[in-house]
Design an enzyme around this catalytic site. Structure first.
Site, PDB file in Angstrom:
ATOM      1  N   LYS A  80      25.549  -5.610  -1.410  1.00  0.00           N
ATOM      2  CA  LYS A  80      27.125  -5.659  -1.260  1.00  0.00           C
ATOM      3  C   LYS A  80      27.574  -5.105  -0.084  1.00  0.00           C
ATOM      4  CE  LYS A  80      26.804  -4.852  -6.367  1.00  0.00           C
ATOM      5  NZ  LYS A  80      26.745  -4.044  -7.126  1.00  0.00           N
ATOM      6  N   ARG A  95       0.526  -1.287   0.030  1.00  0.00           N
ATOM      7  CA  ARG A  95       0.060  -0.014  -0.203  1.00  0.00           C
ATOM      8  C   ARG A  95       0.983   1.312  -0.018  1.00  0.00           C
ATOM      9  NH1 ARG A  95      -2.998  -4.015   2.190  1.00  0.00           N
ATOM     10  NH2 ARG A  95      -0.747  -4.584   2.715  1.00  0.00           N
ATOM     11  N   THR A  96       1.727   1.377   1.037  1.00  0.00           N
ATOM     12  CA  THR A  96       2.472   2.678   1.102  1.00  0.00           C
ATOM     13  C   THR A  96       3.275   3.031  -0.025  1.00  0.00           C
ATOM     14  OG1 THR A  96       2.611   2.108   3.388  1.00  0.00           O
ATOM     15  CG2 THR A  96       3.983   3.805   2.738  1.00  0.00           C
ATOM     16  N   ARG A 108      11.229   3.929   3.912  1.00  0.00           N
ATOM     17  CA  ARG A 108      10.701   2.521   4.960  1.00  0.00           C
ATOM     18  C   ARG A 108      12.067   1.872   5.041  1.00  0.00           C
ATOM     19  NH1 ARG A 108       5.657  -1.266   4.911  1.00  0.00           N
ATOM     20  NH2 ARG A 108       4.652   0.812   5.246  1.00  0.00           N
ATOM     21  N   HIS A 163       4.722   5.580  11.484  1.00  0.00           N
ATOM     22  CA  HIS A 163       4.403   5.546  10.415  1.00  0.00           C
ATOM     23  C   HIS A 163       3.171   6.770  10.247  1.00  0.00           C
ATOM     24  CE1 HIS A 163       2.962   3.906   6.461  1.00  0.00           C
ATOM     25  NE2 HIS A 163       2.452   2.737   6.919  1.00  0.00           N
TER      26      HIS A 163
HETATM   27  N1   CP Z   1      -0.473  -0.082   6.014  1.00  0.00           N
HETATM   28  C1   CP Z   1       0.859  -0.284   5.378  1.00  0.00           C
HETATM   29  O1   CP Z   1       1.990   0.174   5.802  1.00  0.00           O
HETATM   30  O2   CP Z   1       0.781  -1.236   4.304  1.00  0.00           O
HETATM   31  P1   CP Z   1       2.186  -2.101   3.466  1.00  0.00           P
HETATM   32  O3   CP Z   1       3.174  -2.392   4.453  1.00  0.00           O
HETATM   33  O4   CP Z   1       1.574  -2.719   2.456  1.00  0.00           O
HETATM   34  O5   CP Z   1       2.609  -0.374   2.893  1.00  0.00           O
END
Ligand code: CP
Length: 305
Positions: A83, A55-56, A105, A133
């Site tokens: 590496k 999603r993100t 992320r 998040h």
């Molecule tokens: N909600 C969320 O962060 O989903 P993903 O891990 O798929 O990005």
């Protein structure tokens, strides 16, 4: 607004409302047949993903493209990270390619904060370890506001694996800023030791909290982060903390059900609850694009909605 978005706790109420109101304006673009604005033409957004995401990652890419930015997608798998290249050297390489914003992320809590010291562009935290998040919390608040109106005084119950959840921490911080009252419900083993310092209530009994909730947000049990037995069995966890049909029936008629995804259907949430008309789970995904457009627009392109 700050140049970076690293923690939901960095947002004032005015900042948060500006993002939500800007997203409301931008949602109208998403409803058009041609979903593009020229706002970020000539800007470059790098999506730097060291951890898996559906999603993100996709929604940040869609958001940047809808604002006409150039997008570079970097995944640690298949890169020179294998590496041994460090986060700093990876960041400086991307900086040399002209990144105006880096969306990161990372499995380590604090990685976006470190990155912000090394690059000149804006840094957006797309999930760091078990820490935060913030854009998930923003899209969740946006989804709640669209269904329920203003969040002042609303009762939000967040249920499950709080210990490993960056979504829970960001939601508690943002919802408190927006005036909502948050209760965390979890087994004691799945709460962080510092939870008493968070601006929320804590309960171990889901059944007593449900009837007073405007929103029930179920969290994914993050088995991949568990290196010990945090509950006797999945069946026992589900019996005590799962949102099944019987518990769903105890919620007020206009209360909504949320989940950030991905879900363990049948464990923390029953399939029929996840798919009900009072579930916002699919809306949350669509709203993720809109919120991320608003964040990129405000960090890179404009000052007001
Ligand atoms: N909600 C969320 O962060 O989903 P993903 O891990 O798929 O990005």
């Amino acid at each position: 607004m700050n140049r970076h978005l690293i923690s939901a706790g960095d947002l004032s109420k005015d900042d948060a409302l500006l993002i939500l109101d800007t997203a409301e304006e931008l949602a109208r673009v998403s409803e058009r047949s041609i979903k593009k604005l020229p706002t970020l033409r000539g800007r470059t957004v790098v999506n730097l993903f060291f951890e898996d995401s559906t999603r993100t990652r996709i929604s940040f890419e869609a958001a940047a493209k809808r604002l006409s930015a150039d997008v570079i997608n970097f995944s640690a798998k298949g890169s020179s990270v294998s590496k041994g290249e460090s986060l700093k050297d990876t960041a400086l390489t991307l900086e040399a390619m002209g990144a105006d914003a880096v969306v990161i992320r990372h499995g380590s809590s604090g990685a976006p904060h470190r990155l912000a010291n090394w690059v000149h562009g804006s840094v957006v935290n797309a999930g760091d370890g078990t820490h935060e998040h913030p854009t998930q919390a923003l899209l969740d608040a946006f989804s709640m506001r669209r269904r329920l109106g203003a969040l002042d005084g609303r009762k939000v119950t967040i249920v499950g694996d709080v210990l490993h959840s960056r979504v829970a921490r960001s939601n508690v911080l943002l919802l408190h800023t927006l005036g909502a009252e948050v209760t965390l419900v979890a087994p004691p083993t799945l709460l962080p030791v510092s939870v008493h310092t968070w601006p929320c209530e804590v309960s171990y009994d889901l059944d007593t909290v449900l009837a007073k909730s405007d929103v029930v947000m179920m969290l994914r049990v993050q088995k991949e982060r568990m290196n010990a037995a945090y509950f006797p069995s999945e069946r026992e966890y589900s019996r005590r903390y799962g949102l099944d049909r019987a518990r769903f029936a105890k919620m007020p008629d206009d209360a909504i059900v949320m989940h950030p995804g991905p879900m363990n259907r049948g464990m923390e949430i029953a399939a029929e609850v996840a798919d009900s008309s009072r579930s916002t789970i699919v809306e949350q995904v669509a709203n993720g694009v809109t919120i991320r457009m608003a964040v990129l627009y405000l960090l890179l392109g404009g000052e007001t909605a």
